[in-house]
Design a protein around this motif. Structure first.
Motif, PDB file in Angstrom:
ATOM      1  N   GLY A   1       0.828  -1.280  -0.042  1.00  0.00           N
ATOM      2  CA  GLY A   1      -0.007   0.021  -0.003  1.00  0.00           C
ATOM      3  C   GLY A   1       0.712   1.420  -0.044  1.00  0.00           C
ATOM      4  O   GLY A   1       0.152   2.384  -0.034  1.00  0.00           O
ATOM      5  N   ILE A   2       2.235   1.091   0.007  1.00  0.00           N
ATOM      6  CA  ILE A   2       3.199   2.318   0.045  1.00  0.00           C
ATOM      7  C   ILE A   2       3.961   2.376  -1.142  1.00  0.00           C
ATOM      8  O   ILE A   2       3.986   3.109  -1.981  1.00  0.00           O
ATOM      9  N   ALA A   3       4.646   1.260  -1.480  1.00  0.00           N
ATOM     10  CA  ALA A   3       5.246   1.089  -2.679  1.00  0.00           C
ATOM     11  C   ALA A   3       4.536   0.420  -3.627  1.00  0.00           C
ATOM     12  O   ALA A   3       4.009  -0.578  -3.322  1.00  0.00           O
ATOM     13  N   PRO A   4       4.390   1.037  -4.915  1.00  0.00           N
ATOM     14  CA  PRO A   4       3.606   0.289  -5.956  1.00  0.00           C
ATOM     15  C   PRO A   4       4.265  -1.096  -6.292  1.00  0.00           C
ATOM     16  O   PRO A   4       5.255  -1.156  -6.443  1.00  0.00           O
ATOM     17  N   ILE A   5       3.201  -1.890  -6.733  1.00  0.00           N
ATOM     18  CA  ILE A   5       3.470  -3.208  -7.192  1.00  0.00           C
ATOM     19  C   ILE A   5       3.485  -3.287  -8.663  1.00  0.00           C
ATOM     20  O   ILE A   5       2.734  -3.018  -9.190  1.00  0.00           O
ATOM     21  N   LEU A   6       4.700  -3.625  -9.208  1.00  0.00           N
ATOM     22  CA  LEU A   6       4.928  -3.410 -10.909  1.00  0.00           C
ATOM     23  C   LEU A   6       4.492  -4.946 -11.436  1.00  0.00           C
ATOM     24  O   LEU A   6       3.846  -4.863 -12.444  1.00  0.00           O
ATOM     25  N   VAL A   7       4.908  -6.072 -10.627  1.00  0.00           N
ATOM     26  CA  VAL A   7       4.538  -7.070 -11.255  1.00  0.00           C
ATOM     27  C   VAL A   7       4.864  -8.279 -10.350  1.00  0.00           C
ATOM     28  O   VAL A   7       5.463  -7.927  -9.370  1.00  0.00           O
ATOM     29  N   HIS A   8       4.348  -9.540 -10.374  1.00  0.00           N
ATOM     30  CA  HIS A   8       4.473 -10.706  -9.485  1.00  0.00           C
ATOM     31  C   HIS A   8       5.442 -11.758 -10.305  1.00  0.00           C
ATOM     32  O   HIS A   8       5.017 -11.958 -11.406  1.00  0.00           O
ATOM     33  N   VAL A   9       6.155 -12.302  -9.544  1.00  0.00           N
ATOM     34  CA  VAL A   9       7.320 -13.187 -10.258  1.00  0.00           C
ATOM     35  C   VAL A   9       7.785 -14.276  -9.011  1.00  0.00           C
ATOM     36  O   VAL A   9       7.210 -14.274  -8.031  1.00  0.00           O
ATOM     37  N   ASP A  10       8.371 -15.286  -9.730  1.00  0.00           N
ATOM     38  CA  ASP A  10       8.925 -16.478  -8.912  1.00  0.00           C
ATOM     39  C   ASP A  10       9.804 -15.662  -7.941  1.00  0.00           C
ATOM     40  O   ASP A  10      10.830 -14.898  -8.342  1.00  0.00           O
ATOM     41  N   PRO A  11       9.962 -16.074  -6.515  1.00  0.00           N
ATOM     42  CA  PRO A  11      10.935 -15.428  -5.561  1.00  0.00           C
ATOM     43  C   PRO A  11      12.153 -15.627  -6.045  1.00  0.00           C
ATOM     44  O   PRO A  11      13.140 -14.611  -5.768  1.00  0.00           O
ATOM     45  N   VAL A  12      12.727 -16.471  -6.117  1.00  0.00           N
ATOM     46  CA  VAL A  12      14.100 -16.957  -6.691  1.00  0.00           C
ATOM     47  C   VAL A  12      14.449 -15.919  -8.029  1.00  0.00           C
ATOM     48  O   VAL A  12      15.799 -15.366  -7.934  1.00  0.00           O
ATOM     49  N   GLU A  13      13.607 -16.136  -9.009  1.00  0.00           N
ATOM     50  CA  GLU A  13      14.022 -15.166 -10.126  1.00  0.00           C
ATOM     51  C   GLU A  13      13.937 -13.777  -9.848  1.00  0.00           C
ATOM     52  O   GLU A  13      14.717 -12.963 -10.356  1.00  0.00           O
ATOM     53  N   GLY A  14      13.012 -13.432  -8.918  1.00  0.00           N
ATOM     54  CA  GLY A  14      12.850 -12.204  -8.465  1.00  0.00           C
ATOM     55  C   GLY A  14      14.179 -11.640  -7.776  1.00  0.00           C
ATOM     56  O   GLY A  14      14.950 -10.358  -7.853  1.00  0.00           O
ATOM     57  N   PHE A  15      14.877 -12.426  -6.882  1.00  0.00           N
ATOM     58  CA  PHE A  15      15.870 -12.086  -6.313  1.00  0.00           C
ATOM     59  C   PHE A  15      17.058 -11.941  -7.139  1.00  0.00           C
ATOM     60  O   PHE A  15      17.810 -10.936  -7.167  1.00  0.00           O
ATOM     61  N   PHE A  16      17.272 -13.012  -8.389  1.00  0.00           N
ATOM     62  CA  PHE A  16      18.304 -12.639  -8.978  1.00  0.00           C
ATOM     63  C   PHE A  16      18.201 -11.346 -10.045  1.00  0.00           C
ATOM     64  O   PHE A  16      19.118 -10.957 -10.537  1.00  0.00           O
ATOM     65  N   LEU A  17      16.979 -11.075 -10.436  1.00  0.00           N
ATOM     66  CA  LEU A  17      16.607  -9.718 -11.019  1.00  0.00           C
ATOM     67  C   LEU A  17      17.251  -8.586 -10.373  1.00  0.00           C
ATOM     68  O   LEU A  17      17.745  -7.626 -10.634  1.00  0.00           O
ATOM     69  N   GLN A  18      16.862  -8.837  -9.026  1.00  0.00           N
ATOM     70  CA  GLN A  18      17.492  -7.524  -8.288  1.00  0.00           C
ATOM     71  C   GLN A  18      19.089  -7.414  -8.287  1.00  0.00           C
ATOM     72  O   GLN A  18      19.583  -6.555  -8.331  1.00  0.00           O
ATOM     73  N   ILE A  19      19.615  -8.505  -8.240  1.00  0.00           N
ATOM     74  CA  ILE A  19      21.160  -8.459  -8.267  1.00  0.00           C
ATOM     75  C   ILE A  19      21.662  -7.998  -9.640  1.00  0.00           C
ATOM     76  O   ILE A  19      22.505  -7.213  -9.668  1.00  0.00           O
ATOM     77  N   GLN A  20      21.005  -8.262 -10.710  1.00  0.00           N
ATOM     78  CA  GLN A  20      21.398  -7.706 -12.024  1.00  0.00           C
ATOM     79  C   GLN A  20      21.020  -6.296 -12.477  1.00  0.00           C
ATOM     80  O   GLN A  20      21.713  -5.453 -12.892  1.00  0.00           O
ATOM     81  N   GLY A  21      19.784  -6.029 -11.551  1.00  0.00           N
ATOM     82  CA  GLY A  21      19.543  -4.561 -11.626  1.00  0.00           C
ATOM     83  C   GLY A  21      18.411  -4.091 -12.440  1.00  0.00           C
ATOM     84  O   GLY A  21      18.100  -2.985 -12.698  1.00  0.00           O
ATOM     85  N   SER A  22      18.321  -4.924 -13.532  1.00  0.00           N
ATOM     86  CA  SER A  22      17.193  -4.631 -14.684  1.00  0.00           C
ATOM     87  C   SER A  22      16.885  -6.146 -15.526  1.00  0.00           C
ATOM     88  O   SER A  22      17.716  -6.878 -14.978  1.00  0.00           O
TER      89      SER A  22
END
Length: 362
Positions: free
Chosen positions: A165-186
């Motif tokens: 309710g504070i930060a907008p949600i852009l999309v929902h993903v697999d938790p591991v895939e989302g973690f590695f996406l954050q490491i890569q930055g884009s």
């Protein structure tokens, strides 16, 4: 292998560096031409000019005297947009077929040394605008508190709903895939309707990054010599879901994203220079040593098949872990093959920065 002329030229330059006080005082000493670089005869000069011209277009928009970085010699020779202005003007007007002669006439190499080359890529994963069993984890946009300098929760708290309710949600993903996406930055998120969502780095929560690979080594779960992105993914896939989730949450750092509607599907994400990255041709460097925008000749080997990589790349990006004169991170692109190569890339590399040749006629 390097040719004798190239090796002799490197020795002359390195001797000058030693006599004048190391890399910071590197002096010019009649370097060899590009045709003496190992593998230069096999280089695709036309392909090398594509990211070079993209860099030129970006530099033309900047203050001519804006610093681009680099240790003293390289900063003096290649560390301002003005240093590239005439050469870039010629490159942008160059007819097809003249690329190799142009590069050989207008550039000369400065050895940086031998260091470490790793790889990175743009993750490609599936996502859903509403969560389901396979895509339960939200990726958030930047919350208002970040712009105001407020203290943000750590990863565990965010995943527990602290920013709902504070930060907008852009999309929902697999938790591991989302973690590695954050490491890569884009990354690229494909939606079931066939849409492609391009996400770019927007900010962080301010907590320090803690490498889960290091934790697995410390706990004896993966041998130090066997650590790689693939090994970490395999451990996470084999672990019970609560144990995998607990490991991810031990990294308190959290990355926020923003949508990028301007990028074409055939373009990589923009690097620090602001230019879309080119697979196999864009390099992240330490700008304390290598100027952003400079062409760099790299000599290393492919992490999958061991074949030599001897190629002209562009210093178009930086990275928090990229520190040192000959430390680089090669962008491999997107998709499974890029992920495989980037995850295994960890090899010695020899680097030569190419700078405008002094006294060369346009």
């Amino acid at each position: 292998m390097a040719g004798p002329a190239w090796a002799a030229g490197c020795r002359r330059l390195l001797l000058s560096a030693l006599l004048l006080g190391g890399a910071a005082g590197l002096a010019w000493a009649a370097p060899p031409g590009l045709d003496s670089l190992p593998g230069w005869a096999e280089e695709d000069a036309a392909a090398a000019l594509v990211p070079f011209r993209a860099t030129c277009r970006e530099l033309a928009r900047r203050d001519p005297e804006a610093p681009l970085g680099g240790q003293p010699l390289l900063a003096a020779r290649a560390g301002r947009p003005a240093a590239w202005a005439l050469l870039c003007a010629e490159a942008l007007a160059l007819p097809a077929g003249a690329e190799r002669a142009f590069l050989e006439r207008r550039l000369e190499p400065v050895p940086v040394g031998t260091g470490l080359l790793t790889g990175y890529y743009e993750p490609e994963l599936s996502g859903r605008l509403t969560p389901d069993a396979a895509h339960p984890t939200p990726l958030h946009g930047l919350p208002p508190a970040a712009a105001e300098g407020g203290l943000l929760p750590d990863r565990a708290a965010i995943e527990a709903g602290a920013l709902d309710g504070i930060a907008p949600i852009l999309v929902h993903v697999d938790p591991v895939e989302g973690f590695f996406l954050q490491i890569q930055g884009s990354g690229r998120v494909t939606l079931p309707e066939g849409g492609l969502l391009r996400l770019r780095y927007a900010g962080k929560n301010g907590h320090p990054y803690r490498a889960i690979g290091r934790l697995l080594i410390e706990r004896g779960a993966i041998a130090r010599e066997a650590i790689s992105m693939q090994a970490i993914r395999a451990w996470l896939a084999a672990a019970p879901p609560p144990a995998a989730a607990a490991l991810l949450r031990e990294n308190p750092s959290y990355v926020f994203f923003r949508r990028d509607e301007a990028l074409r599907p055939d373009e990589g994400p923009p690097g620090t220079l602001g230019v879309p990255l080119t697979p196999g041709r864009s390099l992240a460097v330490d700008p304390a040593f290598i100027p952003l925008g400079a062409p760099v000749w790299i000599v290393t080997q492919d992490p999958l098949d061991g074949r030599p990589i001897r190629r002209l790349v562009q210093a178009q990006d930086t990275g928090g872990a990229i520190r040192g004169a000959a430390r680089g991170d090669l962008f491999f692109g997107w998709g499974e093959e890029a992920a495989a190569r980037a995850g295994l890339m960890q090899a010695p590399v020899t680097m030569m920065v190419l700078v405008p040749r002094e006294g060369a006629a346009p």
